[in-house]
Enzyme design. Structure first.
Site, mmCIF file in Angstrom:
data_model
loop_
_atom_site.group_PDB
_atom_site.id
_atom_site.type_symbol
_atom_site.label_atom_id
_atom_site.label_comp_id
_atom_site.label_asym_id
_atom_site.label_seq_id
_atom_site.Cartn_x
_atom_site.Cartn_y
_atom_site.Cartn_z
ATOM 1 N N ARG A 38 -4.011 34.905 37.356
ATOM 2 C CA ARG A 38 -3.686 34.067 38.517
ATOM 3 C C ARG A 38 -3.795 34.833 39.827
ATOM 4 O O ARG A 38 -4.187 34.254 40.849
ATOM 5 C CB ARG A 38 -2.295 33.464 38.351
ATOM 6 N N LYS A 203 3.218 16.127 21.784
ATOM 7 C CA LYS A 203 3.810 14.824 22.072
ATOM 8 C C LYS A 203 2.858 13.861 22.759
ATOM 9 O O LYS A 203 2.160 14.233 23.688
ATOM 10 C CB LYS A 203 5.021 15.020 22.973
ATOM 11 N N GLY A 355 -2.355 25.986 28.717
ATOM 12 C CA GLY A 355 -2.180 27.358 28.234
ATOM 13 C C GLY A 355 -2.590 27.542 26.785
ATOM 14 O O GLY A 355 -3.222 28.543 26.433
ATOM 15 N N GLY A 378 -0.903 21.113 33.398
ATOM 16 C CA GLY A 378 -0.248 19.867 33.821
ATOM 17 C C GLY A 378 -0.962 19.259 35.014
ATOM 18 O O GLY A 378 -1.182 18.043 35.077
HETATM 19 P P1 AMP Z 1 1.661 20.374 24.389
HETATM 20 O O1 AMP Z 1 2.522 21.254 25.230
HETATM 21 O O2 AMP Z 1 2.086 18.949 24.358
HETATM 22 O O3 AMP Z 1 0.192 20.563 24.658
HETATM 23 O O4 AMP Z 1 1.917 20.861 22.893
HETATM 24 C C1 AMP Z 1 1.562 22.119 22.415
HETATM 25 C C2 AMP Z 1 2.241 22.322 21.090
HETATM 26 O O5 AMP Z 1 1.866 21.315 20.205
HETATM 27 C C3 AMP Z 1 1.920 23.615 20.405
HETATM 28 O O6 AMP Z 1 3.028 24.451 20.468
HETATM 29 C C4 AMP Z 1 1.597 23.200 18.964
HETATM 30 O O7 AMP Z 1 2.259 23.987 17.996
HETATM 31 C C5 AMP Z 1 2.140 21.794 18.923
HETATM 32 N N1 AMP Z 1 1.484 20.977 17.875
HETATM 33 C C6 AMP Z 1 0.191 20.720 17.720
HETATM 34 N N2 AMP Z 1 -0.024 19.996 16.598
HETATM 35 C C7 AMP Z 1 1.171 19.789 16.031
HETATM 36 C C8 AMP Z 1 1.608 19.124 14.836
HETATM 37 N N3 AMP Z 1 0.743 18.530 14.020
HETATM 38 N N4 AMP Z 1 2.931 19.131 14.563
HETATM 39 C C9 AMP Z 1 3.788 19.761 15.383
HETATM 40 N N5 AMP Z 1 3.448 20.389 16.514
HETATM 41 C C10 AMP Z 1 2.158 20.416 16.846
#
Ligand code: AMP
Length: 405
Positions: A38, A203, A355, A378
């Site tokens: 950064r 999520k 990230g 984000g």
């Molecule tokens: P995000 O911050 O929403 O992009 O989520 C990133 C996180 O999603 C990472 O830490 C992954 O471990 C988690 N992730 C991806 N696939 C799965 C899954 N099938 N079950 C649980 N967590 C997940």
């Protein structure tokens, strides 16, 4: 969106340029910077000001000091690193506002660099409405304002948005912000087709807006990761103990029945386990067969990897955000790495944000093959969703083109 003023539109000679940068770097326990990407990314704008006869007053946040002064979150390590990178002294201010800082700023000569202390030591940074004086005090330090902090441009904070009102006609985007807008904007407004997007992550709630927005723009949207299970559940498929959000079942169903549903590619199979570690014995399960209780989906399966990789082959524009599985556990990282490698081999405009996806590209050793790695996960999602960001909106319009101010 109207075109915004750029740093190159400003007359900088003899000016004090108040520049919002993103020095929110990772630090180890000893306070050493573990990744200075950064800081490096901000160098072109800083150097430009110095080369054009200006002085630079830099401001940034670092971590979450919760509105209180805390030496753990001091920007002093960034002053040191910046000084090494730019080969010039960097004056570290004791705070970001107050008489001492005003004094330092007023004495600043062209060619000099002053770095203000962490903005988030003050509540007014993240809550400008509660302390309007904060943005005003910051504004008093400089003659012109440049925002080069794309990673926080989706926040309506004092230093990223409110402050611009004190610089009418003189609030401009820096080179980094411009580059981000250029890549994301062209993907959004006039993508070379086929345009494919890949979304993963835990999520659906955090990406529902971008899913809906992307579906209207892309030729295909490939979904993996935890959010796929809310879609499965919405179709009445058993998902065992897989991560999901019941509050979003209706939204997921509406998307599945919506006019762009045919563009959605969901995993046809997955890796399922009964414990979340490398000792687990993984099973491959077809989505339509469902997942048994006690088991959860942790990665896309081999058939999905093949299908997604094949789909991406003719892509001309690719946008990727979010891992396709629990990639932090090496046995469940195959899908994420396969996608990283697949897109890196394409002759396409590839834009990656977030990230985790960036970490996956680095671990796969393919980051150098990506056209644009966004410095804001984000922010890039919100830009794709809304077509603008508060930190961009706040800047002056570029109504008089090519005229130096
Ligand atoms: P995000 O911050 O929403 O992009 O989520 C990133 C996180 O999603 C990472 O830490 C992954 O471990 C988690 N992730 C991806 N696939 C799965 C899954 N099938 N079950 C649980 N967590 C997940």
């Amino acid at each position: 969106m109207k075109e915004k003023l750029s740093i190159t539109d400003l007359d900088l000679a003899g000016k004090k340029v108040l520049m919002r940068v993103d020095f929110n770097v990772p630090l180890d326990k000893g306070g050493n910077i573990t990744d200075d990407t950064r800081i490096q990314a901000s160098l072109p704008s800083i150097q430009y000001v110095l080369d054009h006869g200006g002085a630079v007053i830099l401001m940034s946040h670092l971590g979450r000091p919760k509105d209180k002064r805390n030496p753990e979150f001091s920007l002093a390590p960034c002053a040191k690193r910046l000084s090494e990178l730019i080969q010039k002294p960097v004056i570290m201010a004791p705070d970001c506002v107050g008489p001492e800082v005003q004094n330092l700023a007023s004495k600043l000569k062209p060619g000099q660099i002053l770095l203000l202390e962490n903005l988030r030591f003050h509540r007014g940074e993240e809550h400008p409405g509660e302390d309007p004086q904060f943005a005003k005090q910051l504004a008093q330090l400089g003659d012109v304002y440049v925002n080069d902090a794309f990673g926080t441009a989706h926040r309506k904070h004092a230093s990223t948005a409110t402050i611009a009102q004190y610089f009418p006609g003189m609030a401009a985007a820096g080179f980094l912000l411009n580059k981000e807008i250029q890549y994301l904007g062209s993907a959004l407004l006039s993508p070379k087709r086929p345009f494919y997007a890949i979304l993963g992550g835990a999520k659906i709630s955090s990406k529902i807006g971008v899913i809906k927005s992307l579906l209207t723009k892309v030729d295909a949207l490939l979904i993996g990761g935890g959010m796929a299970y809310t879609f499965s559940k919405a179709q009445g498929i058993a998902i065992g103990d897989s991560i999901h959000e019941d509050a979003f079942l209706d939204e997921a169903r509406a998307i599945l029945q919506g006019k762009d549903a045919s563009k959605l590619l969901l995993p046809q199979d997955q890796v399922v386990v009964n414990q979340l570690n490398n000792e687990a014995v993984p099973k491959i399960v077809k989505t339509r067969e469902g997942i048994s209780p006690g088991y959860q989906g942790v990665d896309i399966g081999p058939e999905t990897i093949r299908e997604f990789t094949a789909k991406l082959q003719n892509g001309a524009t690719i946008f990727w955000n979010g891992p396709l599985g629990v990639f932090e556990i090496s046995n469940f990282a195959k899908g994420t790495f396969a996608i990283a490698k697949a897109i890196a081999g394409l002759r396409a405009t590839i834009i990656v944000g977030g990230g985790d996806s960036i970490a996956a590209l680095q671990a796969a050793g393919v980051s150098s093959k990506i056209s644009h790695i966004s410095t804001g996960g984000g922010a890039s999602l919100e830009y794709i969703e809304l077509g603008t960001l508060p930190g961009i909106e706040a800047l002056s319009d570029r109504s008089v083109q090519g005229v130096k101010r």
